[in-house]
Design an enzyme around this catalytic site. Sequence first.
Site, PDB file in Angstrom:
ATOM      1  N   ASN A 293       2.902   8.911  -0.296  1.00  0.00           N
ATOM      2  CA  ASN A 293       3.131   7.482  -0.530  1.00  0.00           C
ATOM      3  C   ASN A 293       3.487   7.322  -2.005  1.00  0.00           C
ATOM      4  O   ASN A 293       2.619   7.371  -2.862  1.00  0.00           O
ATOM      5  CB  ASN A 293       1.859   6.704  -0.164  1.00  0.00           C
ATOM      6  CG  ASN A 293       1.965   5.227  -0.515  1.00  0.00           C
ATOM      7  OD1 ASN A 293       3.040   4.735  -0.856  1.00  0.00           O
ATOM      8  ND2 ASN A 293       0.842   4.530  -0.422  1.00  0.00           N
ATOM      9  N   TRP A 294       4.772   7.134  -2.250  1.00  0.00           N
ATOM     10  CA  TRP A 294       5.233   7.056  -3.648  1.00  0.00           C
ATOM     11  C   TRP A 294       4.866   5.724  -4.290  1.00  0.00           C
ATOM     12  O   TRP A 294       5.040   5.552  -5.502  1.00  0.00           O
ATOM     13  CB  TRP A 294       6.748   7.267  -3.721  1.00  0.00           C
ATOM     14  CG  TRP A 294       7.199   8.670  -3.423  1.00  0.00           C
ATOM     15  CD1 TRP A 294       6.431   9.707  -2.946  1.00  0.00           C
ATOM     16  CD2 TRP A 294       8.525   9.209  -3.580  1.00  0.00           C
ATOM     17  NE1 TRP A 294       7.195  10.830  -2.803  1.00  0.00           N
ATOM     18  CE2 TRP A 294       8.489  10.565  -3.181  1.00  0.00           C
ATOM     19  CE3 TRP A 294       9.741   8.672  -4.014  1.00  0.00           C
ATOM     20  CZ2 TRP A 294       9.616  11.389  -3.213  1.00  0.00           C
ATOM     21  CZ3 TRP A 294      10.868   9.494  -4.040  1.00  0.00           C
ATOM     22  CH2 TRP A 294      10.798  10.838  -3.647  1.00  0.00           C
ATOM     23  N   LYS A 295       4.407   4.770  -3.485  1.00  0.00           N
ATOM     24  CA  LYS A 295       4.076   3.438  -3.993  1.00  0.00           C
ATOM     25  C   LYS A 295       5.272   2.873  -4.765  1.00  0.00           C
ATOM     26  O   LYS A 295       6.413   3.118  -4.371  1.00  0.00           O
ATOM     27  CB  LYS A 295       2.784   3.486  -4.821  1.00  0.00           C
ATOM     28  CG  LYS A 295       1.647   4.174  -4.029  1.00  0.00           C
ATOM     29  CD  LYS A 295       0.288   4.027  -4.637  1.00  0.00           C
ATOM     30  CE  LYS A 295      -0.743   4.724  -3.748  1.00  0.00           C
ATOM     31  NZ  LYS A 295      -2.123   4.580  -4.231  1.00  0.00           N
TER      32      LYS A 295
ATOM     33  N   HIS B 159      -2.115  -0.850   3.837  1.00  0.00           N
ATOM     34  CA  HIS B 159      -2.657  -0.106   2.686  1.00  0.00           C
ATOM     35  C   HIS B 159      -3.579  -1.036   1.885  1.00  0.00           C
ATOM     36  O   HIS B 159      -3.311  -2.241   1.776  1.00  0.00           O
ATOM     37  CB  HIS B 159      -1.512   0.400   1.813  1.00  0.00           C
ATOM     38  CG  HIS B 159      -1.974   1.392   0.791  1.00  0.00           C
ATOM     39  ND1 HIS B 159      -2.605   1.004  -0.377  1.00  0.00           N
ATOM     40  CD2 HIS B 159      -1.940   2.747   0.770  1.00  0.00           C
ATOM     41  CE1 HIS B 159      -2.927   2.090  -1.066  1.00  0.00           C
ATOM     42  NE2 HIS B 159      -2.539   3.154  -0.396  1.00  0.00           N
TER      43      HIS B 159
ATOM     44  N   GLU C 130      -3.871  -1.519  -1.142  1.00  0.00           N
ATOM     45  CA  GLU C 130      -3.193  -2.254  -2.224  1.00  0.00           C
ATOM     46  C   GLU C 130      -2.502  -3.499  -1.674  1.00  0.00           C
ATOM     47  O   GLU C 130      -2.439  -4.524  -2.357  1.00  0.00           O
ATOM     48  CB  GLU C 130      -2.219  -1.310  -2.945  1.00  0.00           C
ATOM     49  CG  GLU C 130      -2.986  -0.297  -3.795  1.00  0.00           C
ATOM     50  CD  GLU C 130      -2.280   1.022  -4.020  1.00  0.00           C
ATOM     51  OE1 GLU C 130      -1.076   1.145  -3.729  1.00  0.00           O
ATOM     52  OE2 GLU C 130      -2.964   1.963  -4.484  1.00  0.00           O
TER      53      GLU C 130
ATOM     54  N   GLU D  28      -8.742   5.700   3.888  1.00  0.00           N
ATOM     55  CA  GLU D  28      -8.632   5.776   2.431  1.00  0.00           C
ATOM     56  C   GLU D  28      -9.736   4.924   1.805  1.00  0.00           C
ATOM     57  O   GLU D  28      -9.605   3.686   1.734  1.00  0.00           O
ATOM     58  CB  GLU D  28      -7.273   5.241   1.964  1.00  0.00           C
ATOM     59  CG  GLU D  28      -6.089   6.021   2.495  1.00  0.00           C
ATOM     60  CD  GLU D  28      -4.869   5.886   1.586  1.00  0.00           C
ATOM     61  OE1 GLU D  28      -4.385   6.922   1.116  1.00  0.00           O
ATOM     62  OE2 GLU D  28      -4.419   4.753   1.324  1.00  0.00           O
TER      63      GLU D  28
ATOM     64  N   GLY E 154      -6.640   6.861  -6.558  1.00  0.00           N
ATOM     65  CA  GLY E 154      -6.195   6.921  -7.948  1.00  0.00           C
ATOM     66  C   GLY E 154      -7.308   7.099  -8.962  1.00  0.00           C
ATOM     67  O   GLY E 154      -7.092   6.916 -10.163  1.00  0.00           O
TER      68      GLY E 154
ATOM     69  N   SER F 185      -7.172  10.445  -3.852  1.00  0.00           N
ATOM     70  CA  SER F 185      -7.356  11.534  -4.826  1.00  0.00           C
ATOM     71  C   SER F 185      -7.295  12.920  -4.198  1.00  0.00           C
ATOM     72  O   SER F 185      -8.016  13.834  -4.618  1.00  0.00           O
ATOM     73  CB  SER F 185      -8.659  11.340  -5.604  1.00  0.00           C
ATOM     74  OG  SER F 185      -8.576  10.163  -6.404  1.00  0.00           O
TER      75      SER F 185
ATOM     76  N   GLY G 285      -1.045   9.825  -2.855  1.00  0.00           N
ATOM     77  CA  GLY G 285      -0.364   8.966  -3.810  1.00  0.00           C
ATOM     78  C   GLY G 285       0.131   9.784  -4.995  1.00  0.00           C
ATOM     79  O   GLY G 285       1.180  10.425  -4.942  1.00  0.00           O
ATOM     80  N   GLY G 286      -0.632   9.780  -6.083  1.00  0.00           N
ATOM     81  CA  GLY G 286      -0.202  10.392  -7.335  1.00  0.00           C
ATOM     82  C   GLY G 286       0.352  11.802  -7.202  1.00  0.00           C
ATOM     83  O   GLY G 286       1.416  12.118  -7.761  1.00  0.00           O
TER      84      GLY G 286
HETATM   85  P1  13P Z   1      -3.967   8.740  -4.767  1.00  0.00           P
HETATM   86  O1  13P Z   1      -3.639  10.034  -4.055  1.00  0.00           O
HETATM   87  O2  13P Z   1      -3.156   8.509  -5.996  1.00  0.00           O
HETATM   88  O3  13P Z   1      -5.442   8.584  -4.959  1.00  0.00           O
HETATM   89  O4  13P Z   1      -3.522   7.550  -3.770  1.00  0.00           O
HETATM   90  C1  13P Z   1      -3.939   7.577  -2.450  1.00  0.00           C
HETATM   91  C2  13P Z   1      -3.206   6.534  -1.703  1.00  0.00           C
HETATM   92  O5  13P Z   1      -3.413   5.344  -1.916  1.00  0.00           O
HETATM   93  C3  13P Z   1      -2.202   6.969  -0.723  1.00  0.00           C
HETATM   94  O6  13P Z   1      -1.785   5.918   0.084  1.00  0.00           O
END
Ligand code: 13P
Length: 247
Positions: free
Chosen positions: A8-10, A95, A97, A165, A171, A209, A230-231
Amino acid sequence: MRKLVAGNWKMNGLTADGVALARDLAARAKATPPACEVLLCPPAPLLAPLANAIAGSGIVLGGQDCHTEAKGAHTGDIGAPMLKDAGCAYVIVGHSERRHDHKETDALVRAKASAAVAAGLCAIVCIGETAAERSGGRTEAVVVRQLQASLPLRLGPAQLVVAYEPVWAIGTGRTPTPPEVAAVHARIRAALRDLVAEPAGIRILYGGSVKPANARELMTVADVDGALIGGASLVADEFWAIAQACG
Ligand code: 13P
């Protein structure tokens, strides 16, 4: 069941770096096809260039959100058929967010998941507790309530993936322990029995994470059928190492 590793590149990536990252991953997938299914969910403007960059690699594409309606007067939104048309096989909905930033409710997430399935996409429905909910001992109650209220009824494995999640793990570099992940995933699997068509076949991803250093440990936990990243999905070496840990 084949595990799913989803990046997920956000809200990250412009055309040049996004295409370069996707081409890098596509070359690795062609050279050594991964045991798991690999999915990239870039920002919407990158879907078309990425569809081109990953063609023939076996890597698949997904959106990060969709509207409840297929089309219409909804400025700034994206209909699920548009994602399908752009080459997507999946879309993330609910998600944390989006639940937080855009005040998305379980009912809205369910409507988005229904729209995704109606368009022929597989919906990745995200759930997870906050830090306060975990410290209050409410983790399992929260995820079960989210499942019951966010999932359209009776979907099958080709239509639905659940992503657990924990909000406090996203993050932050913090993760639940493997036994804590196992407990929540087992509870999710049990709850799915009343909600989906083939509970044993639905993939349940862990997200929050996930890094190369913890991927193998997390991915061997019972009922963990892949990862939502994510990251680490923005760095080819890290994402690929996680995909290999899932194999
Ligand atoms: P991180 O891997 O950066 O913690 O993000 C997880 C995430 O929100 C994937 O959708």
